[in-house]
Scaffold this motif. Structure first.
Motif, mmCIF file in Angstrom:
data_model
loop_
_atom_site.group_PDB
_atom_site.id
_atom_site.type_symbol
_atom_site.label_atom_id
_atom_site.label_comp_id
_atom_site.label_asym_id
_atom_site.label_seq_id
_atom_site.Cartn_x
_atom_site.Cartn_y
_atom_site.Cartn_z
ATOM 1 N N PRO A 75 25.951 -47.417 71.226
ATOM 2 C CA PRO A 75 27.306 -46.922 71.506
ATOM 3 C C PRO A 75 27.902 -47.700 69.809
ATOM 4 O O PRO A 75 27.724 -48.692 69.154
ATOM 5 C CB PRO A 75 28.541 -47.363 71.731
ATOM 6 N N THR A 76 28.683 -46.584 69.045
ATOM 7 C CA THR A 76 28.923 -47.630 67.086
ATOM 8 C C THR A 76 29.953 -48.856 67.501
ATOM 9 O O THR A 76 29.557 -49.744 66.455
ATOM 10 C CB THR A 76 29.993 -46.372 67.106
ATOM 11 N N SER A 118 27.867 -53.418 74.968
ATOM 12 C CA SER A 118 28.254 -52.477 75.650
ATOM 13 C C SER A 118 29.587 -52.348 74.932
ATOM 14 O O SER A 118 29.740 -50.757 74.780
ATOM 15 C CB SER A 118 28.198 -51.733 76.960
ATOM 16 N N GLU A 136 26.916 -47.785 79.357
ATOM 17 C CA GLU A 136 26.200 -47.246 78.369
ATOM 18 C C GLU A 136 25.047 -46.864 77.674
ATOM 19 O O GLU A 136 24.719 -46.949 76.881
ATOM 20 C CB GLU A 136 26.950 -48.473 77.227
ATOM 21 N N ASN A 187 32.591 -51.954 76.988
ATOM 22 C CA ASN A 187 33.147 -50.830 77.366
ATOM 23 C C ASN A 187 33.709 -51.685 78.701
ATOM 24 O O ASN A 187 32.709 -52.421 79.596
ATOM 25 C CB ASN A 187 31.643 -50.135 78.379
ATOM 26 N N SER A 213 29.761 -51.006 69.004
ATOM 27 C CA SER A 213 28.465 -52.023 70.381
ATOM 28 C C SER A 213 28.060 -53.318 69.415
ATOM 29 O O SER A 213 27.877 -53.330 68.030
ATOM 30 C CB SER A 213 27.904 -51.619 71.833
#
Lengths: 345, 167
Positions: free
Chosen positions: A70-71, A141, A233, A143, A73
């Motif tokens: 993920p960008t 992550s 993720e 998230n 992270s």
């Protein structure tokens, strides 16, 4: 340190590493086969005879899938998470006594990688380290669902480490040693610790379910609430590393339970068998017996997974703090009283 | 061999504890602190104190730091959310730091006078010997510290209870 010693230890480490990997890989197949059996269906049967090559196909699939990071992270920690999970799950097998000493060309070769005199505590430490892989991965992550999974993993592992440690204390009062090798030797024949510590074993079993994040305690990856939990993720091989770590932890937990409570490589009539077969085949049969016990425990893990539904979070905490810890303390007290009475008699 | 190993591990300890202070992100700080504690475990192993090493490993790395990380993740602190500190706080920090430096310099000066630390017996740190010493020679301090821990635990439970009543 002589050369033979180094070669012998290196070979042993290699063998145990390969065994762990194979067992973990085939656990994934066994899990699906057992799920199929319990739900009255066939399970995977396409790849190879009876689905034997399924783990190979799954592994290849994991390798060749696209890995997404993920960008937003933190990349280093995102990679560190699954690596740490996989790494810590390998560490524990170093102190497990896999069998009695075997004799090769006049040399006594120990089937244990290292016999440190705090072996039980070492296992305990490695288990408590295992949660970092999940926590770091879940946090990195970036998230909310992953973070919830990581936080749950942390609180669950902390809560269940306490009864786990307390049940080990009751066992140690009995064995008077922290060395895994001596604990295994004490349970010669059918003199297994399970007969002296049934309650302690039950607590240990429940806690190992919680520490390995297996159903009914798999709240960190509870898919009905958290999408995929801490590994939402993750994809490709990193996802595979988390899965693999779970099966390796299961293998290690089974090995520890077999060693501490179910007599390790001991079985009734082992002296007779050892006399008949000699100093090489005999211990290897013992090792096979230990493996059988481990497989039985792995089957138990899977059986429970496909039988019992997941706990709710408050139920999980109530079970850990209000039932297991008092029970474990009561177990210590009872064990202490009984040991004192037997000593006085 | 042994002395160069010690210097290497000591260097790692200082390096990672500096990273604890200098990293901006609190979660990174805690992770570096975990590595620092791991180097402490290495120090204990080099002193052949296996029991202390593994207990340091379990208690600090396995329990306390997990709780630290747990709280940080729960609050999810970021660089912006801490806010700038007032001048009074900065002054207090400077004074406290000065006091620490004076203490450290004093202890370094006293280092030459005292005897260098040498292990009396190599097996001192093994479980059996440690247990025997704890339950005979140092029984009173051992029991007192257990009472201290118990009272801390009772205090923690009381604090947690108070919260539930209010909410």
């Amino acid at each position: 340190m002589e050369l033979a010693f180094i070669i012998e230890k290196f070979a042993l480490i290699l063998v145990i590493f390969v065994i762990s990997l194979t067992v973990a890989a085939y656990s994934t197949l066994a899990e699906r086969k057992i799920a199929g059996f319990l739900q009255d269906r066939v399970g995977p049967n396409r790849a190879g005879p009876g689905g034997m090559f399924q783990p190979l196909a799954d592994g290849l699939k994991m390798f060749f899938k696209e890995e997404i990071i993920p960008t937003e992270s933190s990349k280093a920690l995102f990679i560190l998470g699954p690596s740490l999970a996989l790494f810590t799950s390998f560490l524990g097998s170093a102190v497990i006594p896999w069998g009695q000493d075997i004799e090769i060309a006049g040399r006594q070769v120990s089937l244990q990688i290292t016999d440190i005199n705090v072996g039980v505590l070492y296992i305990f430490g490695v288990v408590s380290l295992g949660v970092y892989g999940i926590m770091i991965g879940g946090w990195a992550s970036n998230n909310k669902f992953s973070l919830m999974g990581a936080v749950r993993a942390a609180s669950q592992s902390i809560s269940y480490e306490i009864p786990l440690g307390l049940s080990i204390i009751a066992l140690l009062m009995l064995t008077n040693t922290l060395s895994m090798k001596e604990i295994a030797e004490q349970q010669h024949g059918i003199n297994w610790n399970i007969f002296y510590q049934p309650l302690g074993f039950l607590i240990f079993l429940i806690c190992s379910f919680a520490e390995t994040n297996r159903t009914p305690f798999d709240l960190p990856e509870c898919e009905t609430e958290l999408v995929g939990g801490y590994h939402t993720e993750y994809s490709g091989f990193k996802m595979g590393a988390y899965m693999f770590a779970e099966y390796l932890n299961m293998f290690l937990a089974s090995a520890v339970m077999s060693t501490l409570y179910f007599g390790a490589y001991n079985y009734p009539g082992m002296d007779w068998v050892n006399e008949m077969t000699g100093a090489v085949i005999g211990p290897l049969i013992g090792m096979a017996v230990l493996m059988l016990k481990i497989f039985a425990f792995i089957f138990l893990f899977m059986w429970v997974r496909w039988t019992i539904p997941r706990f709710r979070y408050d139920q999980l905490m109530n079970l850990g703090w209000k039932i297991l810890i008092p029970l474990a303390i009561a177990n210590i007290v009872i064990t202490g009283i009984v040991i004192t009475i037997i000593d006085k008699l | 061999m042994s002395i160069s190993l010690f210097y290497f591990v000591a260097f790692l300890t200082i390096f990672f504890s500096l990273l604890v202070i200098f990293s901006k992100n609190p979660v990174h700080s805690v992770l570096y602190l975990i590595v620092t504690f791991f180097t402490f475990t290495l120090h204990y192993i080099m002193l052949n104190a296996q029991f202390l090493a593994i207990v340091n490993f379990i208690v600090y790395m396995g329990a306390i730091m997990v709780l630290f990380l747990f709280v940080l993740m729960l609050l999810n602190l970021n660089e912006g959310s801490i806010g700038s500190k007032s001048n009074l706080l900065k002054m207090v920090g400077v004074i406290a730091g000065m006091c620490l430096i004076i203490t450290l310099v004093g202890s370094v000066k006293a280092l030459n006078d005292s005897d260098p630390l040498i292990l009396q017996t190599q097996d001192l740190g093994l479980v059996k010997n440690l247990g025997k010493v704890l339950f005979s020679k140092f029984l009173l301090p051992f029991e007192l510290s257990s009472i201290l821990l118990l009272s801390a635990m009772v205090g923690a439970v009381l604090l947690a209870k108070k919260d539930i009543k209010q909410g």
